[in-house]
Design an enzyme around this catalytic site. Structure first.
Site, PDB file in Angstrom:
ATOM      1  N   CYS A   1       0.838  -1.204   0.000  1.00 50.23           N
ATOM      2  CA  CYS A   1       0.000   0.000   0.000  1.00 50.23           C
ATOM      3  C   CYS A   1       0.868   1.248   0.000  1.00 50.23           C
ATOM      4  O   CYS A   1       1.912   1.313   0.658  1.00 50.23           O
ATOM      5  CB  CYS A   1      -0.923  -0.007   1.216  1.00 50.23           C
TER       6      CYS A   1
ATOM      7  N   CYS B   1       0.092   4.949   6.945  1.00 56.29           N
ATOM      8  CA  CYS B   1      -0.557   4.740   8.243  1.00 56.29           C
ATOM      9  C   CYS B   1       0.450   4.080   9.196  1.00 56.29           C
ATOM     10  O   CYS B   1       0.956   2.983   8.924  1.00 56.29           O
ATOM     11  CB  CYS B   1      -1.794   3.858   8.091  1.00 56.29           C
TER      12      CYS B   1
ATOM     13  N   CYS C   1       0.214   0.320  10.313  1.00 58.58           N
ATOM     14  CA  CYS C   1      -0.152  -0.731   9.360  1.00 58.58           C
ATOM     15  C   CYS C   1       1.045  -1.466   8.759  1.00 58.58           C
ATOM     16  O   CYS C   1       1.894  -0.847   8.095  1.00 58.58           O
ATOM     17  CB  CYS C   1      -0.998  -0.134   8.238  1.00 58.58           C
TER      18      CYS C   1
ATOM     19  N   CYS D   1     -16.204  -9.903   5.142  1.00 61.14           N
ATOM     20  CA  CYS D   1     -15.600  -8.623   4.800  1.00 61.14           C
ATOM     21  C   CYS D   1     -14.362  -8.863   3.942  1.00 61.14           C
ATOM     22  O   CYS D   1     -13.509  -9.677   4.294  1.00 61.14           O
ATOM     23  CB  CYS D   1     -15.222  -7.860   6.063  1.00 61.14           C
TER      24      CYS D   1
ATOM     25  N   CYS E   1     -19.263  -7.207   3.118  1.00 61.41           N
ATOM     26  CA  CYS E   1     -18.685  -5.906   3.463  1.00 61.41           C
ATOM     27  C   CYS E   1     -17.369  -5.766   2.707  1.00 61.41           C
ATOM     28  O   CYS E   1     -16.660  -6.751   2.520  1.00 61.41           O
ATOM     29  CB  CYS E   1     -18.439  -5.817   4.971  1.00 61.41           C
TER      30      CYS E   1
ATOM     31  N   CYS F   1     -19.801   1.085   8.127  1.00 58.30           N
ATOM     32  CA  CYS F   1     -19.003   0.488   9.196  1.00 58.30           C
ATOM     33  C   CYS F   1     -17.818   1.417   9.428  1.00 58.30           C
ATOM     34  O   CYS F   1     -16.982   1.578   8.532  1.00 58.30           O
ATOM     35  CB  CYS F   1     -18.540  -0.914   8.780  1.00 58.30           C
TER      36      CYS F   1
ATOM     37  N   ARG G   1     -18.307  -3.535  17.435  1.00 58.37           N
ATOM     38  CA  ARG G   1     -17.503  -4.734  17.167  1.00 58.37           C
ATOM     39  C   ARG G   1     -16.210  -4.742  17.964  1.00 58.37           C
ATOM     40  O   ARG G   1     -15.418  -3.802  17.891  1.00 58.37           O
ATOM     41  CB  ARG G   1     -17.192  -4.846  15.662  1.00 58.37           C
TER      42      ARG G   1
END
Length: 332
Positions: free
Chosen positions: A53, A57, A60, A97, A129, A189, A261
Site C-alpha cells: 500500500c 498509516c 499498518c 468482509c 462488506c 461500518c 464490534r
C-alpha cells in the site's frame, strides 16, 4: 432510548470518565433496552489483496514503505475468495468482509474483479462488506448494485491526532468516503483504533465524531493496536482491558442501536475480559485465524466461548430482511 446525533463533547467526556463499574452497568442497561443483548454478529475478514500500500498509516504492516514480515500478494482469484467465504459461513460467519490494501478504488479491471467477488459471495446468503480505501459515490453505487451490503472505512482516531498517524490522506477524505457510502445506501461500518499514542481526549473526540454523523454508523469497530515490528508504532504499549471497556461502553451509550464490534486485539484478551466487553455492549466479533495480517482467536475457541456465555450468532440481514429480499428478487 432516543437516538441522538447532537451529543456535545462535554457529554461524551462525562460518560467516558465515569467510574468504570458505573459506566459498564449503564452501558449494559442501554444494550439490553435497545438490542437482543445475547446475539453477537460474527464476521470473517478475507485479505483479497495484501501489502504494497502507498499510504503511510503508522500502525499498518501493509504499508510498502515499512519493512515488515508481510509479503505482497496480488488480488486473490475469485475461486479462492469463494472457498474462503464458504468456509467462513460454515463456521458461523454471517458477514464476509473483503479487504484490499489500496489507497483508493480505481475504475479498472481489479475493481471489476472485486465486483464479481461481491456478487458471488452475496449469493451465498451472507452480508458482504468491503474495505478498499477511499471511493466515489459512483463506485459505491456499483458495489451496492453488485450485492455489497456494508462498507468499512474507519476514522481511526480524532481529527486532532490524525496527522500524527497518517499524512497521505486527510480526515476530511475519510468523512467524504463515509458520505458517499451512506448516499449510495450501503450500511456504514466505521470506528477506530486505540493505543496509537493518543490521549483520552482524542478517544472521546473520535467517538464524538462518529456519534454526531447525520446517521450513526451501523457498525462501530473498536480496535486495540497490535504493534507490528517494522512499523513506527512497533514499541507502543498494548492497551489495557479498562481502556477497551471505556471505549465499548461509551460507544454503546451514545450509539445505542449500532453494532459495536470487538475487533483487533481480542487475541490478547482472556475469556473473562471478553465477557466484560460483551456485557458493556459489544455485539460483534471477527472470527477466523487472522484479521488481515494479525492473529485472531481460533474458531473453536469462539464456539466454546459462545456456549459458556450463552451467546448466539446473529442471523445475516437482521432488521433488513425485507429490503434484502426485494433486492434479490429484483436481481433474479
Amino acid at each position: 432510548m432516543t437516538i441522538r446525533n447532537n451529543w456535545t463533547l462535554q457529554e461524551v467526556s462525562e460518560i467516558y470518565n465515569r467510574p468504570l463499574l458505573d459506566l459498564v452497568f449503564q452501558a449494559a442497561q442501554v444494550h439490553r433496552e435497545n438490542n437482543a443483548y445475547s446475539e453477537v454478529q460474527v464476521s470473517s475478514l478475507i485479505s483479497i489483496k495484501t501489502g504494497g500500500c502507498t499510504e503511510d498509516c503508522a500502525y499498518c504492516p501493509q504499508a510498502a514503505r515499512y519493512n515488515t514480515d508481510v509479503h505482497v500478494h496480488a488480488l486473490m482469484p475469485l475461486e479462492k475468495v469463494v472457498a474462503h467465504a464458504q468456509n467462513a459461513k460454515a463456521n458461523g460467519a454471517s458477514r464476509i468482509c473483503m479487504g484490499a490494501s489500496w489507497r483508493e478504488v480505481r475504475d479498472n479491471r481489479d475493481f471489476d474483479r472485486v465486483l464479481e467477488m461481491v456478487t458471488a459471495v452475496n449469493e451465498m446468503g451472507v452480508e458482504v462488506c468491503c474495505t478498499l480505501g477511499m471511493l466515489t459515490y459512483e463506485q459505491a453505487e456499483k458495489l451496492k448494485a453488485a450485492g455489497c451490503f456494508a462498507y468499512n472505512h474507519n476514522v481511526d482516531t480524532s481529527e486532532d491526532y490524525y496527522t500524527e498517524i497518517i499524512s497521505t490522506r486527510t480526515y476530511d477524505d475519510r468523512l467524504h468516503t463515509l458520505e458517499n457510502v451512506r448516499k449510495a445506501k450501503l450500511t456504514v461500518c466505521s470506528g477506530g483504533i486505540i493505543g496509537l499514542g493518543e490521549t483520552n481526549e482524542d478517544r472521546i473526540k473520535m467517538l464524538h465524531t462518529l456519534a454526531t454523523l447525520p446517521v450513526h454508523p451501523d457498525s462501530v469497530p473498536i480496535n486495540a493496536l497490535v504493534p507490528v515490528k517494522g512499523t513506527p508504532l512497533e514499541h507502543n504499549k498494548r492497551v489495557g482491558i479498562d481502556e477497551m471497556l471505556r471505549m465499548i461502553a461509551t460507544a454503546r451509550i451514545i450509539m445505542p442501536k449500532s453494532v459495536v464490534r470487538l475487533s483487533a486485539g481480542r487475541n490478547e484478551m482472556s475469556l473473562a475480559e471478553q465477557a466484560l466487553c460483551f456485557m458493556a455492549g459489544a455485539n460483534s466479533i471477527f472470527s477466523g485465524e487472522k484479521l488481515l495480517t494479525t492473529p485472531n482467536p481460533d474458531v473453536n475457541e469462539d464456539r466454546l466461548m459462545f456456549q459458556l456465555l450463552g451467546l448466539t450468532p446473529r442471523a445475516p440481514f437482521k432488521d433488513v430482511q425485507q429490503e434484502h429480499a426485494h433486492l434479490v428478487s429484483e436481481k433474479g
